[in-house]
Design a protein around this motif. Structure first.
Motif, PDB file in Angstrom:
ATOM      1  N   MET A 130       8.367   3.981  -5.494  1.00  9.72           N
ATOM      2  CA  MET A 130       8.459   2.545  -5.233  1.00  9.72           C
ATOM      3  C   MET A 130       9.758   1.975  -5.795  1.00  9.72           C
ATOM      4  O   MET A 130      10.441   1.178  -5.148  1.00  9.72           O
ATOM      5  N   THR A 131      10.131   2.392  -7.000  1.00  9.91           N
ATOM      6  CA  THR A 131      11.322   1.845  -7.651  1.00  9.91           C
ATOM      7  C   THR A 131      12.589   2.151  -6.879  1.00  9.91           C
ATOM      8  O   THR A 131      13.427   1.280  -6.650  1.00  9.91           O
ATOM      9  N   MET A 132      12.758   3.410  -6.450  1.00  7.64           N
ATOM     10  CA  MET A 132      14.017   3.821  -5.829  1.00  7.64           C
ATOM     11  C   MET A 132      13.985   3.797  -4.301  1.00  7.64           C
ATOM     12  O   MET A 132      14.997   3.539  -3.666  1.00  7.64           O
ATOM     13  N   ALA A 133      12.846   4.094  -3.694  1.00  6.71           N
ATOM     14  CA  ALA A 133      12.774   4.116  -2.230  1.00  6.71           C
ATOM     15  C   ALA A 133      12.271   2.798  -1.664  1.00  6.71           C
ATOM     16  O   ALA A 133      12.463   2.509  -0.483  1.00  6.71           O
ATOM     17  N   GLY A 134      11.614   2.001  -2.508  1.00 12.23           N
ATOM     18  CA  GLY A 134      11.104   0.706  -2.068  1.00 12.23           C
ATOM     19  C   GLY A 134      12.138  -0.387  -2.261  1.00 12.23           C
ATOM     20  O   GLY A 134      13.316  -0.140  -2.531  1.00 12.23           O
ATOM     21  N   LEU A 207      -1.551   6.527   1.833  1.00 13.27           N
ATOM     22  CA  LEU A 207      -1.449   7.876   1.302  1.00 13.27           C
ATOM     23  C   LEU A 207       0.015   8.271   1.111  1.00 13.27           C
ATOM     24  O   LEU A 207       0.351   9.018   0.193  1.00 13.27           O
ATOM     25  N   GLY A 208       0.892   7.742   1.961  1.00 14.02           N
ATOM     26  CA  GLY A 208       2.314   8.042   1.837  1.00 14.02           C
ATOM     27  C   GLY A 208       2.949   7.494   0.580  1.00 14.02           C
ATOM     28  O   GLY A 208       4.033   7.939   0.183  1.00 14.02           O
ATOM     29  N   MET A 209       2.298   6.506  -0.082  1.00 11.03           N
ATOM     30  CA  MET A 209       2.787   6.013  -1.371  1.00 11.03           C
ATOM     31  C   MET A 209       2.250   6.856  -2.516  1.00 11.03           C
ATOM     32  O   MET A 209       2.706   6.731  -3.651  1.00 11.03           O
ATOM     33  N   ILE A 210       1.279   7.718  -2.226  1.00  6.43           N
ATOM     34  CA  ILE A 210       0.674   8.569  -3.252  1.00  6.43           C
ATOM     35  C   ILE A 210       1.290   9.955  -3.257  1.00  6.43           C
ATOM     36  O   ILE A 210       1.530  10.545  -4.305  1.00  6.43           O
ATOM     37  N   GLY A 214       1.512  12.425   2.961  1.00  7.68           N
ATOM     38  CA  GLY A 214       1.165  11.204   3.673  1.00  7.68           C
ATOM     39  C   GLY A 214       2.314  10.639   4.482  1.00  7.68           C
ATOM     40  O   GLY A 214       2.119   9.695   5.260  1.00  7.68           O
ATOM     41  N   ARG A 215       3.521  11.201   4.306  1.00  9.32           N
ATOM     42  CA  ARG A 215       4.681  10.771   5.087  1.00  9.32           C
ATOM     43  C   ARG A 215       5.051  11.788   6.165  1.00  9.32           C
ATOM     44  O   ARG A 215       6.156  11.743   6.716  1.00  9.32           O
ATOM     45  N   LEU A 216       4.140  12.717   6.460  1.00  8.75           N
ATOM     46  CA  LEU A 216       4.359  13.692   7.527  1.00  8.75           C
ATOM     47  C   LEU A 216       4.648  12.954   8.828  1.00  8.75           C
ATOM     48  O   LEU A 216       3.906  12.061   9.233  1.00  8.75           O
ATOM     49  N   LYS A 217       5.742  13.334   9.499  1.00 11.03           N
ATOM     50  CA  LYS A 217       6.171  12.584  10.677  1.00 11.03           C
ATOM     51  C   LYS A 217       5.345  12.902  11.915  1.00 11.03           C
ATOM     52  O   LYS A 217       5.143  12.051  12.774  1.00 11.03           O
TER      53      LYS A 217
END
Length: 498
Positions: A130-134, A207-210, A214-217
């Motif tokens: 969250m800090t770097m990608a958000g 789930l993609g934040m966990i 969860g970020r599978l395209k």
């Protein structure tokens, strides 16, 4: 393309036709026929509590397990969210709330029994991402419903004093002590009869934040890879709760836990093609996804009077290392309810950082100084010119909330002497030095397979070298993110990569 000249001859030419000037018959894909939203409750039950009202308890150290299966559809991982109501205890007149992120200290994802993800200290990973990608905008808006609140002064519901001094300092981005009480009011709320309001505060985290899976395209064909199992183990109250009051105990409960997701239904002919490829093609169906591990390093001793070098050694036998991040929390505060140890990552007087694999070092000359370290880290998550920026800023990046004398909340409101932070922004530390090993970064289309190999290094080791002058002892956590591949081929499912 060609055109006619005055003599009627066709002459070739090349030209770029903007999309707004292109015309043709619009077509709709017939490969995917419908999308449906589904909800499942945990196999282990929907509620995790031993009491109700102001004595909410029993949410810690619980195992929650979901099972996702479908006979013919494909799972859209980007749609998967974990929903839960969290209620914090008001015992001892304390105003507890939850630390940023989520309360699941261990996260495991399995596909047809194969372990895809096994993340320890998972809330720290979520807060690093969250800090770097958000971005600050995402944190303030969508993030406020997904589990992030401590930095967000937009959620403060109290009216500030008319005093000019009080009013000007009442709320601010990163003013955790000023923001936390309003969040605690929401999470400690008892059930109300009006509108059938449930206890506490509902949170819904993708789930993609966990985890990276969860970020599978690609959409995941469940009939070919088998069922997906999500196992979550909650942390103790000392690990995932937080209060600025001078107390040492608290608790929380989880209720109405469930998982919602989308199933995309393919045309039967396309489904047959996928099955044929999975069964007969020598490559089969291969789906890359990011996978992270969080390793706890040896303690970093205090050295407030002079700079010292600290080498943190971690191992991972991967051929596709994408990035590495390191965060630090005061050792004495790692499991104290008076310190948000899952999100408060201290600067610890760090002057430089460098990452070494075998005889190669990244960057070639160590990043030195806060601005240089920040831009190196921002590049690890895309580009130094990211339009949305990040969640942190100069003050939070350089902040070090002191954990030297555990016991009362007042101790933590004093910034560490070796840090550049201030008392006002105590608990808001967001120092996440990172390095990206991808070949392609920024706005360019990312490569499906990228990263560098750790397997060739002695012991598959990466060494993080920090030069710092920490005022107190810190416990470091090193996060390695690499590519893994889920493969369906020849009637079996396997996981490639470490």
């Amino acid at each position: 393309m060609s055109f006619l000249n005055q003599s009627g001859d066709l002459l070739p030419f090349s030209e770029v036709v903007p999309a707004s000037a292109q015309f043709g018959a619009p077509e709709r894909s017939s490969i995917l026929t419908q999308r449906k939203r589904a909800r499942v409750t945990p196999q282990t039950g929907a509620n995790y509590s031993t009491a109700t009202g102001g004595s909410a308890a029993g949410g810690g150290n619980q195992q929650i397990q979901f099972l996702i299966a479908d006979a013919g559809g494909m799972l859209d991982l980007a749609s998967v969210v974990i929903n839960y109501n969290v209620q914090t205890s008001t015992a001892s007149s304390a105003t507890h709330t939850m630390d940023d992120g989520h309360p699941f200290m261990t996260v495991q994802i399995l596909c047809n029994g194969q372990l895809l993800e096994n993340i320890q200290q998972a809330p720290k990973l979520a807060n690093v991402e969250m800090t770097m990608a958000g971005s600050k905008t995402y944190y303030q808006t969508a993030g406020s419903l997904q589990g992030w609140a401590l930095l967000n002064n937009d959620l403060v519901t109290t009216v500030p004093s008319s005093s000019v001094a009080t009013f000007c300092g009442a709320t601010a981005w990163g003013f955790v002590k000023g923001n936390q009480p309003s969040e605690a009011t929401r999470t400690s709320r008892a059930a109300a009869a009006v509108f059938n309001q449930q206890i506490g505060e509902q949170k819904s985290i993708p789930l993609g934040m966990i985890c990276g899976f969860g970020r599978l395209k690609q959409y995941l064909p469940l009939n070919l890879v088998g069922e997906i199992s999500i196992v979550l183990i909650t942390g103790s109250p000392q690990e995932v709760c937080f209060t600025t009051d001078a107390v040492t105990a608290g608790d929380y409960a989880l209720q109405s836990v469930n998982c919602t997701y989308d199933i995309v239904v393919p045309d039967s002919r396309y489904a047959a093609v996928l099955q044929k490829v999975a069964m007969e093609d020598p490559v089969g169906l291969t789906m890359p996804f990011e996978s992270s591990i969080v390793s706890t390093g040896a303690a970093i001793a205090a050295s407030a009077t002079s700079l010292s070098q600290y080498d943190l050694i971690v191992s991972r036998a991967t051929n596709h290392l994408l990035r590495c991040s390191v965060v630090q929390t005061p050792t004495t505060a790692s499991t104290l309810i008076g310190f948000p140890s899952q999100s408060c990552f201290g600067h610890a007087g760090t002057y430089s950082a460098q990452f070494r694999i075998g005889s190669s070092v990244y960057p070639q000359i160590a990043a030195q100084g806060d601005a240089d370290l920040f831009n190196m880290s921002l590049a690890a998550y895309g580009s130094v010119m990211q339009e949305n920026g990040s969640v942190t800023n100069r003050v939070l990046w350089g902040n070090s909330t002191n954990g030297a004398s555990a016991g009362t909340a007042a101790v933590f409101e004093t910034a560490e002497s070796s840090g550049s932070g201030t008392v006002k922004f105590a608990y808001g530390d967001r120092f996440v030095p990172s390095y990206g090993f991808q070949v392609v970064k920024g706005d360019a289309e990312p490569l499906a397979v990228d990263g560098i190999s750790l397997s060739g290094a002695s012991g598959s080791q990466l060494i993080v070298s920090l030069v710092a002058a920490p005022g107190v002892q810190y416990t470091p956590y090193v996060i390695l993110t690499a590519l893994k591949f889920l493969k369906a081929q020849g009637g079996s499912v396997s996981v490639v990569g470490a």
